[in-house]
Write an enzyme that holds these catalytic residues in place. Structure first.
Site, mmCIF file in Angstrom:
data_model
loop_
_atom_site.group_PDB
_atom_site.id
_atom_site.type_symbol
_atom_site.label_atom_id
_atom_site.label_comp_id
_atom_site.label_asym_id
_atom_site.label_seq_id
_atom_site.Cartn_x
_atom_site.Cartn_y
_atom_site.Cartn_z
ATOM 1 N N ARG A 144 0.832 -1.199 0.000
ATOM 2 C CA ARG A 144 0.000 0.000 0.000
ATOM 3 C C ARG A 144 0.868 1.251 0.000
ATOM 4 O O ARG A 144 0.519 2.259 -0.625
ATOM 5 C CB ARG A 144 -0.960 -0.003 1.196
ATOM 6 C CG ARG A 144 -2.036 1.055 1.047
ATOM 7 C CD ARG A 144 -3.121 0.927 2.083
ATOM 8 N NE ARG A 144 -2.614 1.132 3.420
ATOM 9 C CZ ARG A 144 -3.294 0.882 4.539
ATOM 10 N NH1 ARG A 144 -4.532 0.417 4.456
ATOM 11 N NH2 ARG A 144 -2.771 1.083 5.720
ATOM 12 N N LYS A 167 -2.752 6.593 1.234
ATOM 13 C CA LYS A 167 -2.558 7.113 2.594
ATOM 14 C C LYS A 167 -1.607 8.305 2.560
ATOM 15 O O LYS A 167 -0.442 8.202 2.960
ATOM 16 C CB LYS A 167 -2.032 5.977 3.473
ATOM 17 C CG LYS A 167 -2.421 6.119 4.936
ATOM 18 C CD LYS A 167 -2.240 4.801 5.652
ATOM 19 C CE LYS A 167 -2.324 4.941 7.148
ATOM 20 N NZ LYS A 167 -3.582 5.446 7.652
HETATM 21 N N1 PLP Z 1 -9.278 4.454 6.525
HETATM 22 C C1 PLP Z 1 -8.463 5.445 6.886
HETATM 23 C C2 PLP Z 1 -8.789 6.808 6.401
HETATM 24 C C3 PLP Z 1 -7.333 5.189 7.677
HETATM 25 O O1 PLP Z 1 -6.515 6.172 8.049
HETATM 26 C C4 PLP Z 1 -7.077 3.877 8.105
HETATM 27 C C5 PLP Z 1 -5.906 3.573 8.905
HETATM 28 O O2 PLP Z 1 -4.913 3.157 8.430
HETATM 29 C C6 PLP Z 1 -7.965 2.874 7.698
HETATM 30 C C7 PLP Z 1 -9.039 3.189 6.927
HETATM 31 C C8 PLP Z 1 -7.727 1.461 8.114
HETATM 32 O O3 PLP Z 1 -6.727 0.864 7.345
HETATM 33 P P1 PLP Z 1 -5.878 -0.320 7.931
HETATM 34 O O4 PLP Z 1 -6.837 -1.353 8.370
HETATM 35 O O5 PLP Z 1 -5.042 -0.786 6.802
HETATM 36 O O6 PLP Z 1 -5.091 0.227 9.057
HETATM 37 C C1 COI Z 2 -3.932 3.575 11.349
HETATM 38 O O1 COI Z 2 -4.901 2.940 11.738
HETATM 39 O O2 COI Z 2 -2.811 3.065 11.219
HETATM 40 C C2 COI Z 2 -4.058 4.967 11.006
HETATM 41 O O3 COI Z 2 -3.215 5.450 10.316
HETATM 42 C C3 COI Z 2 -5.225 5.705 11.490
HETATM 43 C C4 COI Z 2 -4.925 7.052 12.066
HETATM 44 C C5 COI Z 2 -4.023 6.997 13.252
HETATM 45 C C6 COI Z 2 -4.494 8.014 11.033
#
Ligand code: PLP
Ligand code: COI
Length: 340
Positions: free
Chosen positions: A80, A183
């Site tokens: 990612r 991200k």
């Molecule tokens: N959506 C957003 C906007 C986020 O910042 C995050 C955190 O990383 C997620 C979803 C969840 O993604 P992940 O499960 O890969 O941490």
């Molecule tokens: C995460 O869940 O890793 C995130 O980046 C969410 C937030 C702290 C921005």
């Protein structure tokens, strides 16, 4: 060693011993370096400072029931970050370098990995920034890749207890053909004002709608969103949400538990038809949602918890995910990387 109250940690920054850094110059990545400084010297015209040319990641290491340290879905985060880098024209970090850097920084800070049974974990924060100087809007020619770690507790103060979220029609987080699917920092800058308004009104987060039609559910500020109806797990399909690695994992867990999984557009009004709702992400883990208020339409609410307790399906998914991460349940999907 300073004494840390592991069971009382919140999701906040704590200084650890080391971070790791790697620089991209003259078209190639250099050697991984170890630093004990919390600061980065940076050119005042660096593209990350002016034009938001940056991306970050978030993953966790867990001390398991057997004492071993498990890092969850390292390869997915590496991929990612490459997709984020490509989206904003940065030099992608090779997957091997990403993995090597994560393993190294976790090992170097092993004493900060919370003990098993405290519910805490070590949050790993990879960061990629454009460091080359530019005044015109152009990509940099130099990049810095850095990873720091910090021990954390639950993202939402309540822990695994329902919190309320708000639909705020006066704000968008990401444009349909913009950068919501990667991200990059700009998405989070765009969420600060609505997030602050939500917090002032005692909501844990904003549930964003699709920016084009304001008709369909997107995701929350820091997490994906899902709904449960009977035996069905339903989560929004949208081009402007982050492909959450936690959500992807929960979908596989749900299927393995015999649930039916749907990823589709979900109209706001459909919220009334569901039994349970939740947010999911690395930081949020699975956070049950108690009630969703349509902030700009007073009186329009969707209630998922009447007794302040999480729903049964949310709880089962949470326990299974945590069980795999802490080594209590067999990792039959092969998601964990065990630290040597
Ligand atoms: N959506 C957003 C906007 C986020 O910042 C995050 C955190 O990383 C997620 C979803 C969840 O993604 P992940 O499960 O890969 O941490
Ligand atoms: C995460 O869940 O890793 C995130 O980046 C969410 C937030 C702290 C921005």
């Amino acid at each position: 060693m300073e004494s840390i109250n592991w069971s009382d940690l919140s999701f906040s920054y704590m200084k650890t011993d080391y971070n790791v850094r790697c620089y991209y110059r003259d078209g190639k990545w250099g050697e991984l370096e170890v630093s004990s400084s919390e600061y980065v010297p940076i050119h005042m015209a660096a593209t990350c400072l002016h034009y938001g040319q940056e991306a970050f990641e978030g993953l966790k290491a867990f001390r398991g029931v057997d004492g071993k340290v498990r890092i969850f879905r390292l390869d997915e985060n590496a991929k990612r970050m490459q997709s984020s880098a490509n989206c904003v024209l940065m030099a992608p970090v090779p997957e091997e370098l990403f993995k090597q850097a994560v393993l190294k920084v976790v090992k170097l800070n092993e004493r900060f990995i919370p003990p098993y049974g405290t519910g805490a974990s070590l949050y790993i924060r990879p960061l990629l920034v454009g460091t080359g100087a530019r005044v015109g809007v152009n990509p940099a020619d130099e990049y810095m890749f850095l990873i720091f770690v910090t021990p954390v507790g639950p993202y939402f103060k309540a822990g695994f207890k329902p919190t309320n979220v708000a639909i705020m029609r006066g704000f968008d987080r990401a444009a349909p053909l913009g950068t919501g699917h990667v991200k990059v920092g700009g998405n989070y800058a765009a969420s600060l004002r609505s997030g602050a308004l939500a917090h002032e009104n005692n909501y844990s987060a904003v549930l964003y709608l699709d920016a084009k039609e304001k008709k369909y559910l997107d995701e929350c500020g820091p997490a994906n969103f899902f709904l449960i109806k009977g035996n069905k797990y339903v989560t929004p399909a949208s081009g402007s949400i982050l492909p959450s690695i936690t959500n992807k994992s929960i979908m596989q867990i749900a299927e393995s538990l015999g649930l039916e999984v749907e990823r589709r557009r979900i109209a706001v009004e459909e919220l009334a038809n569901f039994d349970e709702a939740g947010e999911c992400g690395t930081a949020a883990v699975i956070s049950p949602v108690g009630r969703i208020d349509d902030f700009d339409n007073p009186g329009v609410s969707y209630v998922f918890s009447h007794d302040g307790q999480p729903g049964k399906v949310c709880e089962k998914l949470y326990k299974t995910l945590r069980g795999i991460q802490y080594g209590e349940i067999e990792d039959k999907f092969g998601w964990n990387t065990i630290l040597d």
